[in-house]
Design a protein around this motif. Structure first.
Motif, mmCIF file in Angstrom:
data_model
loop_
_atom_site.group_PDB
_atom_site.id
_atom_site.type_symbol
_atom_site.label_atom_id
_atom_site.label_comp_id
_atom_site.label_asym_id
_atom_site.label_seq_id
_atom_site.Cartn_x
_atom_site.Cartn_y
_atom_site.Cartn_z
ATOM 1 N N LEU A 146 0.653 -1.377 0.050
ATOM 2 C CA LEU A 146 -0.297 0.255 0.270
ATOM 3 C C LEU A 146 1.139 1.265 -0.039
ATOM 4 O O LEU A 146 0.066 2.170 -0.722
ATOM 5 C CB LEU A 146 -1.159 0.085 1.428
ATOM 6 C CG LEU A 146 -1.552 1.473 1.024
ATOM 7 C CD1 LEU A 146 -2.710 1.445 0.293
ATOM 8 C CD2 LEU A 146 -2.659 1.274 2.350
ATOM 9 N N GLY A 164 2.446 2.401 -3.123
ATOM 10 C CA GLY A 164 0.639 3.166 -3.799
ATOM 11 C C GLY A 164 -0.019 2.479 -4.779
ATOM 12 O O GLY A 164 -0.971 2.434 -4.877
ATOM 13 N N ASP A 165 0.084 0.668 -4.387
ATOM 14 C CA ASP A 165 -1.520 0.552 -4.541
ATOM 15 C C ASP A 165 -2.256 0.698 -3.784
ATOM 16 O O ASP A 165 -2.832 -0.282 -2.894
ATOM 17 C CB ASP A 165 -1.610 -0.706 -5.353
ATOM 18 C CG ASP A 165 -2.472 -1.594 -6.075
ATOM 19 O OD1 ASP A 165 -3.448 -0.936 -5.896
ATOM 20 O OD2 ASP A 165 -2.818 -2.782 -6.597
ATOM 21 N N ALA A 166 -2.634 2.169 -3.886
ATOM 22 C CA ALA A 166 -4.853 1.560 -3.256
ATOM 23 C C ALA A 166 -5.807 1.450 -4.297
ATOM 24 O O ALA A 166 -6.896 1.602 -3.230
ATOM 25 C CB ALA A 166 -4.427 2.760 -2.634
ATOM 26 N N SER A 167 -5.738 -0.118 -5.299
ATOM 27 C CA SER A 167 -6.729 0.488 -5.859
ATOM 28 C C SER A 167 -7.627 -1.294 -5.088
ATOM 29 O O SER A 167 -8.948 -0.775 -5.615
ATOM 30 C CB SER A 167 -6.476 -0.709 -7.153
ATOM 31 O OG SER A 167 -5.446 -1.121 -6.403
ATOM 32 N N GLY A 168 -7.361 -1.314 -4.423
ATOM 33 C CA GLY A 168 -8.369 -2.575 -3.371
ATOM 34 C C GLY A 168 -8.110 -3.811 -4.625
ATOM 35 O O GLY A 168 -9.002 -3.800 -3.915
ATOM 36 N N ARG A 169 -7.332 -4.143 -5.588
ATOM 37 C CA ARG A 169 -8.510 -5.310 -6.668
ATOM 38 C C ARG A 169 -8.162 -6.234 -6.025
ATOM 39 O O ARG A 169 -6.794 -6.050 -4.966
ATOM 40 C CB ARG A 169 -6.772 -4.818 -7.485
ATOM 41 C CG ARG A 169 -7.557 -3.556 -8.967
ATOM 42 C CD ARG A 169 -6.614 -3.514 -10.290
ATOM 43 N NE ARG A 169 -6.788 -4.639 -11.107
ATOM 44 C CZ ARG A 169 -7.622 -4.345 -11.813
ATOM 45 N NH1 ARG A 169 -7.587 -3.085 -12.115
ATOM 46 N NH2 ARG A 169 -7.335 -4.958 -12.352
#
Lengths: 341, 341, 341, 341, 341, 341
Positions: free
Chosen positions: F330, F333-338
């Motif tokens: 997180l 940078g990946d806060a996309s919740g995929r």
């Protein structure tokens, strides 16, 4: 082998565990009803089980269909219409506290079933057996008319016919029950009952029985069964014997009278630690129908029926979730309850 | 005091209450396994309990570690690798309906344990006791090799060694069991078994016992235990006696044969109203190990073991959540179940 | 008819089913307490039931009021203040494993009740009965003073007074109990106790009783009751007889000594399969108060009390959720537990 | 209208609410799998939905059959055998925390399906449509062979064929996927995918898309779809567009490329507050199949598919429990969520 | 201050979380109904809240009394009789999926209330306010007659009278509604409605409102309210404004027209993340009645009502479990939701 | 790396979902407390996490040990004694309804900790870090003395020391807080706080902040942090910035002031959809300690801390059940919740 049943399926609402109704804001929601319970058992036993009823066209009716379908029951002939599904609330008792059943079934879809809702001859086509209980005609004039039509069609189709007397005091009087059920008996092959039903529906008293204490006199059962055959017609009369020691412990057995040979078969006896006794009688009926319809001998069919219904009373909900193999294992004698790995 | 156990821990999935599997869309998810259950008991009793196994490196493996650690079990030597944790599904029976166990354990991480996964001499360093069951070598060649390596290292470290025979028909044949377990017996100090295990694993029949009816002949147990000592080596042989009256009620006791003094100790007897009998035998083994390892006399150790395992069977889940004080209170005679305030 | 009770209501926290405390991260949260349980029973029986206590002014105190109000208990005179509601944790035992109660009740609002918190003469106005247990004065000096004030006001108002001795070892010593409770007895009409309470609170031994084994000698009860009347004053002495066969099965009955006529009434006896025995004694007290206050004969009141308390022990939670009709049905003899449709 | 699907159904185990796996000892147990989810949707929409797979002959396999049957799916051609049903564990994420899926599917019954387990020509008899996903051939050589056999038989029977590419990194590499799936495309009428699947399975990149940020360029989708038709054959290519704003909120829409007319249809767009997004793609596929198979225009079928899959993502579990009427109501424009009384 | 309400309380059955009906075999069982929800709010706000209805004499009727009593509602004038309590099933929607309500209320006890069941003058004695909704007269002729009798008695007693129009399409037509409700308006002081109710019950259209999109034109509300006062009589007209963005998010505000001064008060506006919107309108009515009855200014009463009803929509169940202090805290401006320690 | 924490662990009791306290008779029972939450995070991150406190010797104290041990926290130095474990009740708010916390912590075991209960030099041996919050000294004189002793021993051992100010209005006044906490600051390396804590405990106002509206002025934070370093000593000051948009949605970020270099680091910002915000601040402290103790740069440590605490707020319970890998994913940078498959 195709077996047809006809009756009322209700939404069953129960508090968790041994709680009283709405002690907590939670209800276990399943479905149950005399003939439906038989239909589910027969489907589990591998027969083609067609259940006929009338459901409202709403989410509760859909859920009822789903519940039946899940268990393998065929729902092809279920009529749709009416305004509501009947409901019953049940508490599980323990020890000195009795289980209770509270009905909210008036105005249910099946109680208002129109005369032309079901094409009975199509339903009974190729059926080997038809089963109904005394509850269905007690639901009202329309349901009684449909019951008569169903039995007549079954007869025309050459199916064997069984009736579980199942007297319900809240639905009709003993006089009404006799007036309706008596004439139906002519076409019936197998009558299933307990001693109270015999008295209340057919006016046949079983002598020498004290329901509360559980005292049983086999001779009384034989004489009562003989009378049913003689006065009403059915050649086979099965009577279940429940000794209500408490709401937790019951004795359980049955007799089967064969009017043809004049034989009274007496079953094995189980001391049952009850988990859920609702549907116990229905699972007995289903076991007996399965045994007789598949050609087992009378005593073997009775033994199978009593084993099936003992197992039912250890399973939550109306439905008897057991296989033929499981029933046979018990019927053959292993009641030790050892872990099956 | 350090005790080492080695075996398979599985995810245990059970339906709520007395329901059958997936009758409702809910499963109670705990963990259990023969040696792990022993390890948990011993940790609760205050010993340093090291449990050795192999877990996959995923969220289920992590949860298994958490479950063991919570109970105070040391997880220092658990290997990581493999693809899955074994699973078993269990239904709680009642009355005439047996409890069932359905295994989904093939290809579990421990069944594929590499030869070098565990440094057994480091594991056994300063250990006073090593315990394993007959299930572990039955998991496959790799697990059997690891079991042999563990026993050898335990022997080198001077630890006492106990084996619970625990025959599992789904995992191997009786011939395979004897071929593997027989040779291991030479290094074993205490054998634990029920009469079926003795027959199936070591080919030693207990005469005069009818498992289903619960008939027991103490003489038969003595003769069987003597034979185990004579033919296979272990000086102490503990045999549990379960009378399966039904899935709800069991009789429970045990005998302990001391080959050294030629004495057969017979334990107290409990009529157990079962809550969860899975893990009952393991809690007996743990009680016996605790008693013997802490220097209690043979008859006192046996008494402690039977009391511990009676309590286990009243607690949901595989683990025996009781303290030494609670077991001693029961072993000393108060089985009245009066409220402890 | 107005009945007043005074005591401590606590938040009761229990794990689900037969689990041990916090085995799962879930607690069943209800309320219970000696006098409150009596108050609930009396409200269910249709009397005007005023319960007096002291609750903190927070969400837990509000929830306690809601719980009482739901059952029909009047909460008009409950004082507000203090910092916390007492809590107790309870595990339901089974078979050889005892139920446990763990108290976290120190510093509760009622234990710190100020002398002027309750206007006792207003509370007792028109009251027919006042009931309190030995737990309340044991909570501390302030609660003891309030108990004395309540009894004095009840006496002034002409109410009959009952005390359930209920000895709590964690709260005070036997000497303290006697010093406080002894003098109160002068104003008491009915004493309720079990054999341990008589010994611990009043120093009156019941001879010939072995609590653990459940051996009972009626003569011993008669002599003990006679002594209570002679030495302490109360004309009526009710003693409950619990045979603790296990944590699952108890025998249950009672005797009622009438010092006026010199008669010892002995009740019917029930073999109770326990669901929740907490509150059993309180439901007996409520049944007895109901019977006596509504003018039933001594033996009928006793019979009603024992039936009421047998039912309670089959219902989860402290409260006895039964009606007068249900109790009478059992008291009149139908203990068969047959389904009530 | 008969539609056939073939693939793996798994037992799905999820912790309650937003908990992480085994944070509590409870799992919600349902069933799910790509093609099975499609089969359930199509049954709910009123088509004759035949689902083909292989289940073990045990209680879990039985429960899987029950789950499908309940939803109206036909299970006539399900093969029995093998040792286990695949399992997957799933956590529901929220906000910045992603949902997770953990597979335990190796050695499942379908992955070891024998070549002769299914009589494909009998299965496909009179079928109007056959659907499979890229997961099924990825399960192993035997499942891939069965997939090829199924597609060939569907072709022979004149059924239309759709494939959802559904790339699963844990099951095979991109090279393996292309080698297997590429040749199958010749017989496929409709390809369904998201932009990652197109890249991973067919090597077709969608330009101008940033998955994480949700930036979309319609031109890129058109070019990618055109390439699929040109290079692999299928005339219709549906691509779903998920904007992953967070684990709680997604944008949802799709495009449908009609290679015949050279038209790219773009759907409506929904901002979805996610309840359970597992099965979202499958419900889109089912909606599209329903729309196309029942003769709706391409843009109407796409609109129906996107509405159906938006609804799915608000319902717990893999299955899309909605009717055609409910989907049409949303597709026609009422996304206000006003209470339906 | 005594406030009287009259209407139907139903058993409310809902699936857990966001599930669809009977997706799992569990229902959350609470109680709810338009006027009862108002009565509960008013009791929580500290007023003497008398709720009048008719309940069947069975366990469900008892549970309904318990639920009301728990919340502090007075049940002194509830009539007993009839055969059943109405039931409604409700699903909680999310995002694009609407919440649903399915009624099973026909033949309920209140719909068959006899003319003499309630002594209305005794009920209204010393009442300051009477509230009823348009649902009650829609239940049938007997309920409509009782509503008329209640309003007449309230008028005689000098109570202020409010009516929430609450149109129910399943119960009657718009023409029937106008014929019954129109004449009642003469005696009404406060009318509460949303724009659909005004149109359906009184035929008064609110121009410039698009319900689905949530577009609002204050001028249209003013003109509609003015018409109500002019044509039907009530001086105060409160209209709630719900912007249904989705089943998860709603805008919420209201206007209050004071026909006396010719003023339209417009409330604050909340963006509500919905937990349970059933009962939202009732909690608004209760807030407004509380504000007006306790003498707050019109705009302050409106502000209190909107704050109260925003809070309700974040609480599961029909009842608004908040205190005056909590509502005032929000009404005064702190909508930050910061933790209250 | 060894990290020591000292403080109060409490039993946390919460109603299910969004219910208010005791709306249903069920409580979710977990454990939580400022420093314990930090200890759990650090154990999950792989450090040797020693938690020091005092627990009563009863079943609740045992369960608390189990809960810590499960998460990998070392419990070697926990003292046993005292009468109770503190309890707190918490409701989860939504939208405009705030979450609430109700403490029942008076007289807890740790608040009465004797001066000699802990051998602090042994505890701190080889410790790299010691962390405590302002709650612990606020529990009373004994706990304050122990806090002072702990800090002194940590200093002697060369450990770095962090303090989370965590002002609790119910426990002490601002004057008391300053008098106790001010002097402790001399030995502290890292101060953690929000703007309210700075004001209440150290009297340092953060200008330009409106808590309710969430308006932030970075300059104000810099000036406040500078003052803390200048007036009280700690070189590092971390301040969390919570924008309370509602009880469902919060903005979340933080700043870290490095007094050594005169740098203010500002973190990334998250819009958090809250699942459970209790423990959010503690998870930030743990993330920061982990980052700093393992030698990450100041800005990277801050970024890690904010990501960790955003994840915490999506997980039910006080404990942050995430791994370093999940936080780093997180933070990168990946806060996309995929979905993570």
């Amino acid at each position: 082998m195709k077996v047809v049943t006809f009756g009322e399926l209700m939404l069953r609402l129960s508090p968790p565990g041994f709680e009283r109704l709405l002690q907590s804001p939670a209800l276990v929601a399943t479905f149950g009803g005399g003939e439906a319970n038989v239909a589910v058992s027969l489907a589990q036993f591998g027969l083609e089980s067609q259940y006929v009823t009338r459901f409202p066209s709403n989410a509760i009716g859909e859920a009822a269909v789903r519940a039946l379908r899940a268990e393998g029951v065929r729902t092809d002939f279920i009529a749709r219409g009416g305004s509501r599904l009947g409901i019953y609330f049940t508490e599980t008792g323990a020890s000195q506290r009795a289980s209770t059943v509270l009905y909210d079934r008036a105005h249910s879809a099946i109680s208002e079933i129109p005369a032309d809702a079901i094409d009975w001859d199509r339903v009974m086509n190729a059926a080997a057996w038809f089963h109904v209980t005394g509850i269905t005609p007690a639901l009202g004039d329309k349901a009684a008319a449909a019951t008569r039509a169903a039995i007549a069609a079954a007869k025309r189709a050459g199916a064997r016919i069984s009736v579980d007397l199942n007297y319900r005091r809240k639905l009709w009087t003993e006089a009404q029950a006799l007036a309706t059920m008596g004439p139906l008996m002519r076409d019936v092959d197998v009558v299933i009952a307990n001693e109270e039903d015999l008295q209340s529906v057919l006016g046949v008293e079983v002598e020498g029985v004290d329901v509360t204490s559980g005292t049983l006199d086999v001779g009384g059962y034989r004489r009562a069964a003989e009378r049913v055959t003689r006065e009403f017609g059915p050649a086979l009369v099965a009577i279940t014997l429940r000794e209500s020691l408490s709401a937790s412990d019951n004795g359980w057995s049955a007799v089967l009278w064969d009017g043809g040979s004049g034989t009274l078969h007496r079953s094995q006896h189980y001391a049952v630690r009850l988990v859920d006794r609702i549907g116990g009688g229905d699972s007995f009926a289903a076991g007996l129908i399965y045994g007789l319809a598949t050609g087992r001998a009378h005593d073997a069919a009775l033994r199978f029926a009593v084993a099936a219904s003992a197992l039912k009373q250890t399973i939550p909900g109306d439905f008897n979730r057991v296989s033929v193999a499981e029933v046979d294992a018990l019927a053959k004698g292993d009641a030790s309850g050892r872990v099956q790995r």
